[in-house]
Enzyme design. Structure first.
Site, PDB file in Angstrom:
ATOM      1  N   ASP A  11     -14.591  35.907  51.464  1.00  0.00           N
ATOM      2  CA  ASP A  11     -14.886  37.171  50.780  1.00  0.00           C
ATOM      3  C   ASP A  11     -15.316  36.935  49.330  1.00  0.00           C
ATOM      4  O   ASP A  11     -14.875  35.988  48.680  1.00  0.00           O
ATOM      5  CB  ASP A  11     -13.636  38.069  50.825  1.00  0.00           C
ATOM      6  CG  ASP A  11     -13.968  39.525  50.537  1.00  0.00           C
ATOM      7  OD1 ASP A  11     -15.146  39.911  50.660  1.00  0.00           O
ATOM      8  OD2 ASP A  11     -13.039  40.278  50.187  1.00  0.00           O
ATOM      9  N   ARG A  15     -19.797  40.381  45.047  1.00  0.00           N
ATOM     10  CA  ARG A  15     -19.398  40.395  43.627  1.00  0.00           C
ATOM     11  C   ARG A  15     -19.963  39.188  42.892  1.00  0.00           C
ATOM     12  O   ARG A  15     -20.372  39.288  41.737  1.00  0.00           O
ATOM     13  CB  ARG A  15     -17.867  40.435  43.519  1.00  0.00           C
ATOM     14  CG  ARG A  15     -17.303  41.834  43.692  1.00  0.00           C
ATOM     15  CD  ARG A  15     -15.828  41.812  43.949  1.00  0.00           C
ATOM     16  NE  ARG A  15     -15.539  41.374  45.319  1.00  0.00           N
ATOM     17  CZ  ARG A  15     -14.342  40.976  45.732  1.00  0.00           C
ATOM     18  NH1 ARG A  15     -13.339  40.909  44.877  1.00  0.00           N
ATOM     19  NH2 ARG A  15     -14.157  40.636  46.989  1.00  0.00           N
ATOM     20  N   TRP A  16     -20.009  38.055  43.567  1.00  0.00           N
ATOM     21  CA  TRP A  16     -20.574  36.846  42.944  1.00  0.00           C
ATOM     22  C   TRP A  16     -22.016  37.116  42.512  1.00  0.00           C
ATOM     23  O   TRP A  16     -22.420  36.775  41.400  1.00  0.00           O
ATOM     24  CB  TRP A  16     -20.517  35.694  43.944  1.00  0.00           C
ATOM     25  CG  TRP A  16     -21.054  34.394  43.425  1.00  0.00           C
ATOM     26  CD1 TRP A  16     -20.352  33.404  42.783  1.00  0.00           C
ATOM     27  CD2 TRP A  16     -22.413  33.926  43.530  1.00  0.00           C
ATOM     28  NE1 TRP A  16     -21.192  32.354  42.465  1.00  0.00           N
ATOM     29  CE2 TRP A  16     -22.459  32.649  42.913  1.00  0.00           C
ATOM     30  CE3 TRP A  16     -23.584  34.450  44.075  1.00  0.00           C
ATOM     31  CZ2 TRP A  16     -23.636  31.897  42.838  1.00  0.00           C
ATOM     32  CZ3 TRP A  16     -24.757  33.713  43.985  1.00  0.00           C
ATOM     33  CH2 TRP A  16     -24.777  32.438  43.370  1.00  0.00           C
ATOM     34  N   HIS A  28     -24.783  36.106  49.791  1.00  0.00           N
ATOM     35  CA  HIS A  28     -24.639  35.700  51.199  1.00  0.00           C
ATOM     36  C   HIS A  28     -25.338  34.361  51.460  1.00  0.00           C
ATOM     37  O   HIS A  28     -24.833  33.536  52.224  1.00  0.00           O
ATOM     38  CB  HIS A  28     -25.173  36.790  52.128  1.00  0.00           C
ATOM     39  CG  HIS A  28     -24.413  38.083  52.017  1.00  0.00           C
ATOM     40  ND1 HIS A  28     -23.037  38.137  52.045  1.00  0.00           N
ATOM     41  CD2 HIS A  28     -24.837  39.374  51.861  1.00  0.00           C
ATOM     42  CE1 HIS A  28     -22.642  39.409  51.925  1.00  0.00           C
ATOM     43  NE2 HIS A  28     -23.718  40.166  51.803  1.00  0.00           N
ATOM     44  N   SER A  56     -17.498  41.592  60.181  1.00  0.00           N
ATOM     45  CA  SER A  56     -16.518  42.397  60.916  1.00  0.00           C
ATOM     46  C   SER A  56     -17.194  43.622  61.528  1.00  0.00           C
ATOM     47  O   SER A  56     -18.290  44.016  61.100  1.00  0.00           O
ATOM     48  CB  SER A  56     -15.397  42.848  59.965  1.00  0.00           C
ATOM     49  OG  SER A  56     -15.852  43.902  59.131  1.00  0.00           O
ATOM     50  N   ASN A  59     -18.109  46.027  58.975  1.00  0.00           N
ATOM     51  CA  ASN A  59     -19.220  45.724  58.060  1.00  0.00           C
ATOM     52  C   ASN A  59     -20.514  46.466  58.422  1.00  0.00           C
ATOM     53  O   ASN A  59     -21.453  46.499  57.624  1.00  0.00           O
ATOM     54  CB  ASN A  59     -19.477  44.210  57.978  1.00  0.00           C
ATOM     55  CG  ASN A  59     -18.390  43.437  57.247  1.00  0.00           C
ATOM     56  OD1 ASN A  59     -18.058  42.309  57.592  1.00  0.00           O
ATOM     57  ND2 ASN A  59     -17.812  44.038  56.209  1.00  0.00           N
ATOM     58  N   ARG A  62     -22.183  49.017  55.988  1.00  0.00           N
ATOM     59  CA  ARG A  62     -22.988  48.621  54.819  1.00  0.00           C
ATOM     60  C   ARG A  62     -24.446  49.075  54.958  1.00  0.00           C
ATOM     61  O   ARG A  62     -24.894  49.406  56.066  1.00  0.00           O
ATOM     62  CB  ARG A  62     -22.918  47.107  54.658  1.00  0.00           C
ATOM     63  CG  ARG A  62     -21.499  46.657  54.372  1.00  0.00           C
ATOM     64  CD  ARG A  62     -21.434  45.193  54.052  1.00  0.00           C
ATOM     65  NE  ARG A  62     -20.049  44.825  53.779  1.00  0.00           N
ATOM     66  CZ  ARG A  62     -19.673  43.788  53.070  1.00  0.00           C
ATOM     67  NH1 ARG A  62     -20.579  42.981  52.561  1.00  0.00           N
ATOM     68  NH2 ARG A  62     -18.383  43.543  52.864  1.00  0.00           N
ATOM     69  N   ARG A 165      -7.826  33.404  52.156  1.00  0.00           N
ATOM     70  CA  ARG A 165      -8.748  34.501  51.829  1.00  0.00           C
ATOM     71  C   ARG A 165      -9.190  34.328  50.385  1.00  0.00           C
ATOM     72  O   ARG A 165      -8.358  34.311  49.473  1.00  0.00           O
ATOM     73  CB  ARG A 165      -8.119  35.878  51.998  1.00  0.00           C
ATOM     74  CG  ARG A 165      -9.154  36.969  51.675  1.00  0.00           C
ATOM     75  CD  ARG A 165      -8.707  38.375  51.995  1.00  0.00           C
ATOM     76  NE  ARG A 165      -9.853  39.286  51.801  1.00  0.00           N
ATOM     77  CZ  ARG A 165     -10.099  40.369  52.502  1.00  0.00           C
ATOM     78  NH1 ARG A 165      -9.293  40.712  53.463  1.00  0.00           N
ATOM     79  NH2 ARG A 165     -11.158  41.125  52.246  1.00  0.00           N
ATOM     80  N   ARG A 171      -5.273  41.181  51.781  1.00  0.00           N
ATOM     81  CA  ARG A 171      -5.155  41.906  53.053  1.00  0.00           C
ATOM     82  C   ARG A 171      -5.896  41.103  54.121  1.00  0.00           C
ATOM     83  O   ARG A 171      -6.644  40.174  53.803  1.00  0.00           O
ATOM     84  CB  ARG A 171      -5.748  43.318  52.919  1.00  0.00           C
ATOM     85  CG  ARG A 171      -7.169  43.351  52.383  1.00  0.00           C
ATOM     86  CD  ARG A 171      -7.717  44.788  52.335  1.00  0.00           C
ATOM     87  NE  ARG A 171      -9.016  44.847  51.688  1.00  0.00           N
ATOM     88  CZ  ARG A 171      -9.237  45.348  50.466  1.00  0.00           C
ATOM     89  NH1 ARG A 171      -8.247  45.826  49.753  1.00  0.00           N
ATOM     90  NH2 ARG A 171     -10.455  45.356  49.959  1.00  0.00           N
ATOM     91  N   SER A 173      -7.774  42.642  56.731  1.00  0.00           N
ATOM     92  CA  SER A 173      -9.019  43.316  57.124  1.00  0.00           C
ATOM     93  C   SER A 173      -9.378  43.131  58.605  1.00  0.00           C
ATOM     94  O   SER A 173     -10.501  42.753  58.942  1.00  0.00           O
ATOM     95  CB  SER A 173     -10.188  42.854  56.232  1.00  0.00           C
ATOM     96  OG  SER A 173      -9.906  43.096  54.878  1.00  0.00           O
TER      97      SER A 173
HETATM   98  C1  IPE Z   1     -13.716  40.889  55.370  1.00  0.00           C
HETATM   99  O1  IPE Z   1     -14.301  41.191  54.141  1.00  0.00           O
HETATM  100  C2  IPE Z   1     -14.774  40.529  56.378  1.00  0.00           C
HETATM  101  C3  IPE Z   1     -15.505  39.270  56.141  1.00  0.00           C
HETATM  102  C4  IPE Z   1     -15.265  38.391  55.197  1.00  0.00           C
HETATM  103  C5  IPE Z   1     -16.572  39.011  57.070  1.00  0.00           C
HETATM  104  P1  IPE Z   1     -14.613  42.710  53.719  1.00  0.00           P
HETATM  105  O2  IPE Z   1     -15.233  42.636  52.376  1.00  0.00           O
HETATM  106  O3  IPE Z   1     -15.377  43.364  54.784  1.00  0.00           O
HETATM  107  O4  IPE Z   1     -13.147  43.345  53.654  1.00  0.00           O
HETATM  108  P2  IPE Z   1     -12.613  44.627  52.892  1.00  0.00           P
HETATM  109  O5  IPE Z   1     -13.566  45.751  53.177  1.00  0.00           O
HETATM  110  O6  IPE Z   1     -12.569  44.301  51.426  1.00  0.00           O
HETATM  111  O7  IPE Z   1     -11.226  44.849  53.430  1.00  0.00           O
HETATM  112  C1  IPE Z   2     -17.991  38.635  52.351  1.00  0.00           C
HETATM  113  O1  IPE Z   2     -18.413  38.980  51.076  1.00  0.00           O
HETATM  114  C2  IPE Z   2     -19.136  38.576  53.345  1.00  0.00           C
HETATM  115  C3  IPE Z   2     -19.140  39.680  54.319  1.00  0.00           C
HETATM  116  C4  IPE Z   2     -18.245  40.607  54.447  1.00  0.00           C
HETATM  117  C5  IPE Z   2     -20.286  39.738  55.207  1.00  0.00           C
HETATM  118  P1  IPE Z   2     -18.642  40.498  50.668  1.00  0.00           P
HETATM  119  O2  IPE Z   2     -20.055  40.855  50.963  1.00  0.00           O
HETATM  120  O3  IPE Z   2     -17.598  41.369  51.243  1.00  0.00           O
HETATM  121  O4  IPE Z   2     -18.454  40.401  49.083  1.00  0.00           O
HETATM  122  P2  IPE Z   2     -17.702  41.435  48.152  1.00  0.00           P
HETATM  123  O5  IPE Z   2     -16.296  41.554  48.663  1.00  0.00           O
HETATM  124  O6  IPE Z   2     -18.449  42.716  48.227  1.00  0.00           O
HETATM  125  O7  IPE Z   2     -17.752  40.798  46.795  1.00  0.00           O
HETATM  126 MG    MG Z   3     -15.716  41.918  50.608  1.00  0.00          MG
END
Ligand code: IPE
Ligand code: IPE
Ligand code: MG
Length: 218
Positions: A11, A15-16, A28, A56, A59, A62, A165, A171, A173
């Site tokens: 995760d 944000r990165w 990504h 997930s 996801n 999005r 994590r 959490r 998730s």
């Molecule tokens: C969990 O990250 C799923 C993956 C890393 C693929 P999310 O960014 O989707 O989780 P939440 O929404 O913060 O719980």
């Molecule tokens: C995890 O990074 C990758 C996926 C859930 C696909 P995020 O895309 O959730 O990154 P943040 O949590 O928004 O920074």
């Molecule tokens: Mg995330």
């Protein structure tokens, strides 16, 4: 002690990228290259099962452009790098509802499994379109209570010993809800694209000091 099965919620990609004024998909891309490194570092250390949470079922909430890029990156990595996986004698296995993906993505996933099916080294589970609750429900329906675990995506595999994590959230998730009954948890604020070999080493070192009791006494 090294974990036999390491699971990772990768995760912090978005944000990165945002921190660098880049579009989220750049996170990504970087995250995918870190996942490739982690496969190598885990293999070097003798970890036998590695499970990476890539996408997930939640996801799908999005924006479509971000989702499209995530699957584009997955397909590109699988197509370009599958030979490296075979060289390492590693076997790729998808956990999640692969049938609901686009036919192209699904075929690349199934083909990667096929191409590595004879490999006898590390098992890499890629969790794609994965939901822990759905997995349990599906196994409960199909098994009718008999040999329940053999109906899970992880049939025949040991449960994760350690979950890492990244990204600061504490959490799970909807990840591996059944399998994590006795898993040790390690949370780090490091964003996934910044996750280094030293960060992995720190997590493994922390794990090696845990005392696992599984409900017993010591
Ligand atoms: C969990 O990250 C799923 C993956 C890393 C693929 P999310 O960014 O989707 O989780 P939440 O929404 O913060 O719980
Ligand atoms: C995890 O990074 C990758 C996926 C859930 C696909 P995020 O895309 O959730 O990154 P943040 O949590 O928004 O920074
Ligand atoms: Mg995330």
């Amino acid at each position: 002690m090294i974990p036999l099965h390491l699971a990772i919620i990768m995760d912090g990609n978005g944000r990165w990228a945002t921190n660098r004024n880049l579009p989220r998909y750049e996170g990504h891309w970087k995250g995918a290259s870190v996942a490739e490194n982690v496969i190598e570092w885990s293999n070097d250390r003798g970890i036998k099962y590695l499970t990476l949470f890539s996408f997930s079922t939640e996801n799908w909430k999005r924006p479509p452009e971000e989702i499209k890029m995530i699957f584009h990156i997955l397909v590109k990595y699988l197509s370009d790098r599958i030979n490296k996986v075979i060289e390492k004698n590693a076997r790729l296995h998808f956990i999640g509802d692969i049938d609901a993906l686009s036919p192209e993505t699904r075929d690349v996933c199934l083909n990667s499994e096929l191409l590595t099916s004879k490999c006898t080294g590390m098992v890499i589970n890629l969790a794609v379109n994965y939901s822990g609750r759905y997995e349990i429900l599906k196994a409960a329906k199909e098994s009718k209570g008999e040999n329940f675990e053999s109906y899970l995506y992880t049939a025949g595999q040991p449960d994760p010993d350690l979950l890492i994590r990244t990204g600061g959230e504490k959490r799970i998730s909807n990840f591996m809800l059944w399998q994590m009954a006795y898993t040790e948890f390690y949370f780090t604020d490091v964003l996934w694209p910044d996750f280094s070999e030293n960060d992995l080493e720190m997590a493994l070192d922390d794990f090696s000091k845990r005392q696992r009791r599984f409900g017993g006494i010591q």
